[in-house]
Scaffold this motif. Structure first.
Motif, PDB file in Angstrom:
ATOM      1  N   LYS A   1       1.614   1.736 -10.337  1.00 61.36           N
ATOM      2  CA  LYS A   1       1.503   0.276 -10.257  1.00 61.36           C
ATOM      3  C   LYS A   1       2.361  -0.389 -11.329  1.00 61.36           C
ATOM      4  CE  LYS A   1      -2.691  -1.496  -8.136  1.00 61.36           C
ATOM      5  NZ  LYS A   1      -4.075  -1.910  -8.367  1.00 61.36           N
TER       6      LYS A   1
ATOM      7  N   ALA B   1       4.989   0.994 -12.888  1.00 62.82           N
ATOM      8  CA  ALA B   1       6.403   1.252 -12.581  1.00 62.82           C
ATOM      9  C   ALA B   1       6.877   0.329 -11.465  1.00 62.82           C
ATOM     10  CB  ALA B   1       6.592   2.717 -12.196  1.00 62.82           C
ATOM     11  N   ASP B   2       6.036   0.164 -10.440  1.00 64.32           N
ATOM     12  CA  ASP B   2       6.408  -0.673  -9.302  1.00 64.32           C
ATOM     13  C   ASP B   2       6.530  -2.145  -9.722  1.00 64.32           C
ATOM     14  OD1 ASP B   2       6.846  -1.099  -6.443  1.00 64.32           O
ATOM     15  OD2 ASP B   2       4.990  -2.243  -6.586  1.00 64.32           O
ATOM     16  N   ALA B   3       5.626  -2.581 -10.594  1.00 63.70           N
ATOM     17  CA  ALA B   3       5.677  -3.973 -11.053  1.00 63.70           C
ATOM     18  C   ALA B   3       6.996  -4.250 -11.764  1.00 63.70           C
ATOM     19  CB  ALA B   3       4.497  -4.271 -11.973  1.00 63.70           C
TER      20      ALA B   3
ATOM     21  N   VAL C   1       9.889  -2.584 -11.236  1.00 63.54           N
ATOM     22  CA  VAL C   1      10.971  -2.577 -10.242  1.00 63.54           C
ATOM     23  C   VAL C   1      10.975  -3.908  -9.485  1.00 63.54           C
ATOM     24  CG1 VAL C   1      11.783  -1.486  -8.117  1.00 63.54           C
ATOM     25  CG2 VAL C   1      10.969  -0.071 -10.010  1.00 63.54           C
TER      26      VAL C   1
END
Lengths: 201, 201
Positions: A43, A45-47, A49
């Motif tokens: 979560k 890492a995705d935030a 990106v």
């Protein structure tokens, strides 16, 4: 010293690049993440990106947004006649937090600074004049809310001078003694300004 | 207050979960990342994903590693006869930094703590006995390097007692006055320990 995990080492190195984060805190963060669930770390890492993928500039006011125009510029409930001019998009957050201002913004993206080779054409002054000139937003008041340093002052004066040619009121936020302090702790420049800008009781 | 970028908001929220990071520092981090190149931010995100993906426990010593067995356990240049017992994998990094110890480690993954319902079977004591008993590493000395608190002490005593049945020397790192301080600032427990553990000059 022998490193047993390159992945941990790399995570620490990358985290240590964050502002205000030394190697020790980066190590604490990495070890903390190691103990979290996969989902939690993904979560984060995705935030990060998505942060780079989705965030763009509003074509109207220049603040950062996921959709163009931004939520403020496209909000029909906000006053369209008043525009608050700020230096950076962070200033929009700061002013929004007060819940005081219900108009729109214009983010300059900097201030005029001959020392840093930043001239009037390098910041979004032209776009401000276009917004006013086009009449689409029927702008009647421009509130200058730049930082009260040399560059901010110079930029405010410059914009004020340009706006004399337009049918708008130009105001600026009050500079003076901050609330909750004592006069004893106020610097002379602020105190002078507070006297010069005194208003009737 | 109106939020113009959900992506920024989400990144701030996720960053604020990191230890030692409040909302203000998280905001500063997110804004910093916004200004970085895509590549830099992707590198950070990828390092975090890889951290969870690659990092595992060494099946020999229990420290974290990308490859099993870890770089220390598989390093032929390290002494195999000496094992240093520590509580957590972080302690391995700390000891490795001194470049003092050239043997191998054994990470317990905790200490015996009746208050927290952690018994001898909940930490890697059995694996330590197996390493010694199997004879593969020809372990001759076990150095206990647990934290000098009540649980660490109790665990050290417990392990020492178990190892009486094995043909190994059990030692512990010295506890006493830290270097570079003055006696004036040392607590009584440390000072008592320093007297009790005095050695000939």
């Amino acid at each position: 010293m022998q490193i047993t995990s390159e992945a941990l080492e790399r995570a620490i190195e990358e985290l240590a690049r964050l502002p205000g984060t030394g190697r020790k805190s980066a190590q604490r963060m990495a070890i903390h993440l190691l103990k979290q669930s996969d989902e939690r770390v993904l979560k984060l890492a995705d935030a990060l990106v998505q942060l780079k993928k989705s965030v763009q500039r509003c074509s109207v006011c220049g603040t950062i947004t996921d959709r163009d125009p931004c939520a403020i510029c496209s909000n029909a409930k906000r006053q369209t006649g008043v525009v608050c001019v700020v230096e950076e998009f962070q200033d929009v957050f700061i002013i929004e937090k007060t819940n005081e201002f219900r108009g729109r913004y214009h983010v300059l993206g900097g201030v005029i600074s001959p020392l840093e080779n930043i001239g009037p054409d390098d910041i979004r002054i032209k776009q401000l004049l276009e917004r006013i000139g086009s009449g689409d937003e029927q702008i009647e008041e421009v509130i200058l809310a730049l930082n009260p340093d040399a560059e901010g002052e110079a930029t405010s004066y410059y914009i004020n001078k340009l706006l004399l040619n337009y049918d708008v009121d130009v105001t600026r936020i009050a500079y003076g003694i901050p609330m909750g302090t004592e006069l004893e702790f106020i610097d002379e420049a602020t105190l002078s300004r507070a006297f010069a800008s005194r208003a009737s009781f």
